[in-house]
Design an enzyme around this catalytic site. Structure first.
Site, PDB file in Angstrom:
ATOM      1  N   ASP A   8      33.524  37.249  33.097  1.00 45.79           N
ATOM      2  CA  ASP A   8      33.855  36.143  34.000  1.00 45.79           C
ATOM      3  C   ASP A   8      34.063  36.754  35.382  1.00 45.79           C
ATOM      4  O   ASP A   8      34.204  37.977  35.511  1.00 45.79           O
ATOM      5  CB  ASP A   8      35.140  35.435  33.534  1.00 45.79           C
ATOM      6  CG  ASP A   8      35.593  34.356  34.513  1.00 45.79           C
ATOM      7  OD1 ASP A   8      34.728  33.593  34.981  1.00 45.79           O
ATOM      8  OD2 ASP A   8      36.796  34.296  34.843  1.00 45.79           O
ATOM      9  N   SER A   9      34.123  35.903  36.391  1.00 45.26           N
ATOM     10  CA  SER A   9      34.397  36.387  37.736  1.00 45.26           C
ATOM     11  C   SER A   9      35.799  36.989  37.827  1.00 45.26           C
ATOM     12  O   SER A   9      36.085  37.758  38.742  1.00 45.26           O
ATOM     13  CB  SER A   9      34.265  35.231  38.730  1.00 45.26           C
ATOM     14  OG  SER A   9      35.083  34.152  38.314  1.00 45.26           O
ATOM     15  N   CYS A  71      31.899  32.081  32.343  1.00 45.72           N
ATOM     16  CA  CYS A  71      32.126  31.605  33.709  1.00 45.72           C
ATOM     17  C   CYS A  71      31.110  30.493  33.945  1.00 45.72           C
ATOM     18  O   CYS A  71      29.906  30.690  33.741  1.00 45.72           O
ATOM     19  CB  CYS A  71      31.900  32.754  34.693  1.00 45.72           C
ATOM     20  SG  CYS A  71      31.907  32.265  36.418  1.00 45.72           S
ATOM     21  N   GLU A 150      45.862  29.770  39.721  1.00 46.53           N
ATOM     22  CA  GLU A 150      46.225  31.185  39.882  1.00 46.53           C
ATOM     23  C   GLU A 150      47.619  31.353  40.482  1.00 46.53           C
ATOM     24  O   GLU A 150      48.296  32.347  40.252  1.00 46.53           O
ATOM     25  CB  GLU A 150      45.146  31.909  40.696  1.00 46.53           C
ATOM     26  CG  GLU A 150      43.847  31.918  39.903  1.00 46.53           C
ATOM     27  CD  GLU A 150      42.755  32.804  40.443  1.00 46.53           C
ATOM     28  OE1 GLU A 150      42.913  33.354  41.540  1.00 46.53           O
ATOM     29  OE2 GLU A 150      41.730  32.931  39.743  1.00 46.53           O
ATOM     30  N   HIS A 184      39.168  27.576  34.810  1.00 43.81           N
ATOM     31  CA  HIS A 184      40.581  27.366  35.123  1.00 43.81           C
ATOM     32  C   HIS A 184      41.087  25.965  34.781  1.00 43.81           C
ATOM     33  O   HIS A 184      42.278  25.758  34.621  1.00 43.81           O
ATOM     34  CB  HIS A 184      40.834  27.599  36.618  1.00 43.81           C
ATOM     35  CG  HIS A 184      40.721  29.022  37.051  1.00 43.81           C
ATOM     36  ND1 HIS A 184      39.595  29.770  36.840  1.00 43.81           N
ATOM     37  CD2 HIS A 184      41.599  29.831  37.695  1.00 43.81           C
ATOM     38  CE1 HIS A 184      39.784  30.987  37.348  1.00 43.81           C
ATOM     39  NE2 HIS A 184      40.993  31.045  37.870  1.00 43.81           N
TER      40      HIS A 184
END
Ligand code: DGL
Length: 263
Positions: A8-9, A71, A150, A184
């Site tokens: 994933d990033s 992702c 985040e 997310h």
């Protein structure tokens, strides 16, 4: 150690890793988070494709038997181009979510939310239409959702008000099913549900992705016969930041995250 490779990033793909660990407890997992180059969601298709190839080449060096592109942005831009160019099966997060959504919708109106890149690529829309051309798709990007998650802002007035603004086109279109098309967004499920209403089905593709991985490994006779898989976590920068956020995504603190240099 023949393992499932996941990239994933950054940290978001841990929502998929978590599901893989739970559905395939005997498999080894090697996770790579490209924390030096995150976010992918605002980058050009060429850049995301290049990063994805580099990530795959790193994972192949770790003796992986299948790669999961955990992702949405990388799956949208890179997967259609690179899918058949490697010696191991590559599974993305788009098709499993699309299948579930098309199956779930009653009124044939599906909403898709994701990063700017994912929405611009129209990959979700294309795949939905391929399965059922009658479905009307309303797709919107929600760029502030990633930093909210985040920063740990998973509820509260500010998040609710931003969600109301972003999700208005989906409400206006009267969608009955919404694909959470970004790693997310499952963490914001309760706010999204509150805005859209209880009747709307939210699709978090992680479960379906893990089913798909299990299906491929089993059909190719690649399932690990040993007991108790081991997990390794690599990042391209800032392992401390990754570890501190990981708990929110995977439900436990990760120690021993290693930094690697892809160049
Ligand atoms: N992992 C990305 C995705 O699912 C979100 C974070 C980013 O923009 O890199 O699209």
């Amino acid at each position: 150690m023949s393992a499932i490779g996941v990239f994933d990033s950054g940290v978001g793909g841990l929502t998929v890793a978590r599901e893989l660990i739970s559905q395939l407890p005997n498999e080894n997992i090697v996770y790579f988070g490209d924390t030096a180059r995150v976010p992918y969601g605002i980058k050009s298709p060429e850049t995301v494709i290049r990063f994805s190839i580099e990530n795959i080449l790193f994972l192949l060096k770790q003796d992986v038997k299948l790669i999961c592109v955990a992702c949405n942005t990388a799956s949208s831009f890179a997967l259609p181009v690179i899918k058949n160019h490697f010696r191991v099966p590559i599974v993305g997060v788009i098709s499993p979510g699309v299948r579930e959504a098309v199956y779930a919708t009653q009124n044939k109106r599906i909403g898709v939310i994701g990063t700017k890149g994912t929405i611009k690529s129209r990959t979700y829309e294309t795949e939905i239409k391929q399965l059922d051309s009658q479905v009307k798709v309303t797709a919107v990007s929600c760029p502030l959702f990633v930093p909210f998650v985040e920063e740990g802002w998973l509820k509260g007035e500010v998040v609710l008000s931003v969600a109301k603004t972003y999700l208005k086109p989906l409400k206006d279109a009267q969608v009955d099913t919404v694909i959470l098309g970004c790693t997310h967004y499952p963490l914001l499920k309760s706010v999204i549900q509150e805005v859209l209403g209880k009747g709307v089905i939210l699709i978090d593709s992680a479960k379906q992705v893990a089913f798909e991985v299990k299906r491929i490994l089993s059909s190719e006779d690649l399932l690990n016969r040993g007991k108790g898989g081991k997990n390794k976590f690599y990042v391209s920068d800032n392992p401390e930041w990754f570890s501190s956020l990981a708990e929110r995504f995977i439900g436990k603190r990760l120690i021993n995250v290693k930094k690697v240099d892809l160049t």
